[in-house]
Enzyme design. Structure first.
Site, PDB file in Angstrom:
ATOM      1  N   GLU A 436       0.833  -1.192   0.000  1.00  0.00           N
ATOM      2  CA  GLU A 436       0.000   0.000   0.000  1.00  0.00           C
ATOM      3  C   GLU A 436       0.874   1.252   0.000  1.00  0.00           C
ATOM      4  O   GLU A 436       1.742   1.422   0.850  1.00  0.00           O
ATOM      5  CB  GLU A 436      -0.893   0.016   1.244  1.00  0.00           C
ATOM      6  N   ASP A 509      -1.397  -0.873   5.555  1.00  0.00           N
ATOM      7  CA  ASP A 509      -1.334  -0.239   6.865  1.00  0.00           C
ATOM      8  C   ASP A 509      -2.438  -0.756   7.779  1.00  0.00           C
ATOM      9  O   ASP A 509      -3.472  -1.230   7.322  1.00  0.00           O
ATOM     10  CB  ASP A 509      -1.509   1.282   6.718  1.00  0.00           C
ATOM     11  N   ASP A 511      -4.771   0.632   9.291  1.00  0.00           N
ATOM     12  CA  ASP A 511      -5.796   1.664   9.481  1.00  0.00           C
ATOM     13  C   ASP A 511      -6.958   1.408   8.517  1.00  0.00           C
ATOM     14  O   ASP A 511      -6.959   0.407   7.799  1.00  0.00           O
ATOM     15  CB  ASP A 511      -5.201   3.066   9.273  1.00  0.00           C
ATOM     16  N   ASP A 513      -7.943   2.664   5.700  1.00  0.00           N
ATOM     17  CA  ASP A 513      -7.629   2.496   4.281  1.00  0.00           C
ATOM     18  C   ASP A 513      -6.944   1.163   4.011  1.00  0.00           C
ATOM     19  O   ASP A 513      -7.274   0.452   3.064  1.00  0.00           O
ATOM     20  CB  ASP A 513      -6.706   3.630   3.806  1.00  0.00           C
TER      21      ASP A 513
END
Ligand code: 1YM
Length: 649
Positions: A436, A509, A511, A513
């Protein structure tokens, strides 16, 4: 309907029985066990016709220990008066004249059986003996026999032993009784198959509502009784037994158009396959034909009209297809018409072109009437929704095919996008990191062992997960790059043999996203490269959450519990860094924590994980905004363990 008063003159005499005897195949198709049963159906058909015309409601079939069979109905009885032209009784004409019977005169009979319509005389011609009894106040009797004609040396069959006789024996019964012994010299076998008979009479009972059909097999002393007040509605329910139906009662309608009687019943189940059984004059039309074509287009038109009227389909939407409504559909279509023409390989396809518009008209008209019934609006909506689901899958599959085709051409091209491939040529050693973000991607490219590690960076926010539908995702350049990089093709074209990287590692990640990217990729693999997951090639890379630095030593912690341990070990004065993303790590950190096979930890994705991801994506990508918000809110703590646990569950 048929005339109440029968005149024996109505009967048309066409041919003698000897022709049947010399060429049985011409009349019953075959002398196999199938042909044997055919001569039983000839008699049963006459009884069923009598019932269909409203004169009888009970038929008894018996197989005797001696191998003979009998059929009895409680109708008007075959005409006993003398046929003026033939000069013999109606009974004699029916059993000795080929094609005899009002049946072949379209004025005096309603709907002929077509395939079976060759008549009772064929049964007589192919029997060793045949006995008829007609019950009309008194009992009438007549019998027929086959014998060797000494003059010609040939066997003659179906010859009357004596004219029809009124025995004067009083009876309260009404109807016709026919018993016969199939001729062993004609048939390959004369052993009746009870299963064949039971299956067919059950079908006949379904097709003729209220008709009671009894079966007794003396050989085994087995009895069966069939009677369905619901007719083909009961038939559909019977076919759907054990399946999960989408609405409790089948939709049913019956009407006549241009001399064609149309009756249908339908009910959807959660299944994906369909079964539409069609009949003409009680004869199954396994190959379909004009009536079925009209029925299918009628269904499609009606349901689409309904969907538009209710605004379930919007102006901009395409019509749903016949195939969409077919999914999980169980249907019986039964029509009655004159002069049927059968076509096709097995002569089970209705060729009459007039049947198509008539059936379509009735289907559309009757369904429209049903849609006006408030009680049925839920049923109609359910049917539309089921079809919408099918359409979605159909479009996705179509897209998948297109992409599969495209992926072939992509493979042929030199790779677009930013894939940094590896130099090694051994797929079992090679790893593809899907990373990512450009910056993490950059670090990964620097850190990697370029002999066997390939890097594909996904752009900052590569896919707006919430807004994109899967087919659009397939058009996404990175996804296309993944397809071409893996080399397997997708969907039906997928071939694991061509896989170029045996480890496909998703690095995103911890998180929102990153989480989205992860489930999106998993969903993509789940839907288009299932075996990639099944064979254990897909992994989730696990970057650390914390870096603990003191002096020159740097340790990593992958969760809060580990962080405590590391802190204790390193002691006071350590600097703790919480990695918000992969991008915060430099190349050497990334290598050490996440990419180095010696130190990293990977989680192998199971098919259950992917299936769950697929389910979640429906929430996350779907139109249900509140559901989605709720979900994201409830799952907003995207630390590593938690996120994955969500997928794993
Ligand atoms: C056990 C077999 O054959 N029943 C039967 C046959 C006929 C009639 C009634 C019948 C038909 C008509 C008028 C008509 C047949 N009649 C003819 C023919 N059961 C069995 N029950 N009256 C009685 O169609 O108008 C052929 S079959 F040709 F004589 F009219």
């Amino acid at each position: 309907m048929a005339k109440n008063t029968y005149k024996a003159e109505d009967i048309k005499i066409l041919e003698g029985l000897d022709a049947v005897r010399t060429r049985p195949g011409m009349y019953i198709g075959t002398t196999s066990v199938k042909g044997l049963h055919h001569i039983l159906w000839e008699i049963v058909d006459n009884a069923v016709d009598e019932a269909a015309n409203g004169y009888a409601n009970k038929i008894d079939i018996v197989i005797y220990a001696d191998g003979s069979a009998s059929v009895e109905d409680n109708g008007r009885g075959i005409p006993t008066d003398i046929h003026s032209k033939a000069g013999v009784s109606g009974v004699q004409v029916v059993f000795t004249q080929l094609h005899a019977g009002g049946k072949f005169d379209s004025d005096s009979y309603n709907y002929s059986g077509g395939l079976h319509g060759v008549g009772a005389s064929v049964t007589n011609a192919l029997s060793e003996w045949l006995e008829v009894e007609v019950y009309k106040n008194t009992v009438y009797k007549m019998s027929f026999k086959s014998f060797l004609d000494k003059e010609t040396g040939k066997i003659r069959s179906g010859v009357p032993v004596a004219p029809l006789k009124d025995t004067k024996e009083k009876t309260k019964k009404k109807g016709t009784f026919v018993r016969f012994m199939p001729d062993a010299r004609v048939f390959e076998t004369i052993v009746w198959n009870a299963d064949t008979i039971v299956k067919r009479i059950k079908e006949l009972a379904f097709l003729n509502k209220g008709l009671e059909i009894n079966f007794h097999d003396e050989r085994t002393n087995i009895y069966h009784r069939f009677k369905y007040e619901g007719g083909i509605v009961d038939f559909v329910k019977y076919l759907n037994e054990g399946k999960q139906t989408l609405y409790p009662e089948p939709l049913y309608a019956q009407a006549e158009k241009d001399g064609i009687l149309v009756e249908f019943a339908i009910q959807h189940t959660t299944a994906y396959v369909d079964s539409i059984c069609s009949y003409v004059n009680n004869i199954p039309t396994g190959e379909g034909g004009m009536h079925e074509t009209g029925f299918r287009s009628g269904l499609t038109r009606s349901f689409n009209d309904f969907a538009r009227e209710k605004n379930i389909l919007k102006d901009k939407d395409d019509n749903l297809l016949g195939d969409d409504f077919k999914e999980g559909l169980t249907a019986i279509l039964s029509i009655k018409m004159k002069n049927v023409q059968f076509e096709g390989q097995t002569k089970t396809k209705l060729g009459n072109p007039e049947a198509r518009p008539a059936v379509e008209y009735v289907t559309v008209n009757e369904l429209e009437t049903l849609t006006k019934n408030k009680k049925l609006s839920k049923t109609f909506e359910t049917i539309i929704n089921k079809a919408m689901g099918a359409a979605k899958v159909r479009l996705a599959a179509k897209k998948a095919k297109e992409i599969a085709r495209a992926s072939k051409s992509i493979e042929a091209q030199t790779l677009v996008g930013k894939l940094a491939s590896c130099s090694g040529r051994k797929p079992e050693l090679n790893e593809l990191f899907i990373v990512e973000g450009d910056s993490a991607g950059g670090s990964a490219k620097k850190a990697r062992d370029r002999r066997y590690q390939a890097i594909l960076p996904l752009r900052g926010k590569p896919l707006n997960v919430e807004k994109k539908k899967l087919d659009q995702i397939l058009q996404n350049e990175e996804i296309r790059t993944i397809i071409s990089a893996l080399g397997t093709g997708i969907g039906s074209e997928f071939d694991i043999e061509n896989l170029k990287y045996h480890k496909v590692i998703i690095l995103s990640d911890a998180d929102v996203d990153g989480y989205h990217i992860r489930i999106l990729l998993l969903t993509f693999f789940f839907r288009y490269m299932k075996d990639l997951i099944n064979e254990g090639h897909v992994y989730i890379g696990m970057p650390p959450l914390y870096g603990v630095k003191k002096g020159k030593t740097e340790e990593y912690a992958y969760d809060d519990a580990e962080l405590k341990k590391v802190q204790e070990k390193v002691g006071r004065g350590a600097e703790i860094q919480r990695y918000k993303g992969l991008g915060e790590m430099d190349a050497s950190q990334l290598w050490e924590t996440t990419m180095d096979p010696e130190k990293r930890s990977l989680i192998r994705v199971t098919i259950e994980d992917a299936a769950e991801a697929d389910r979640l994506i429906t929430i996350l990508m779907g139109d249900e905004v509140t559901e989605r918000k709720k979900y994201i809110f409830e799952n907003s703590d995207f630390n590593r363990e938690d996120t994955f646990a969500k997928i794993k569950r």
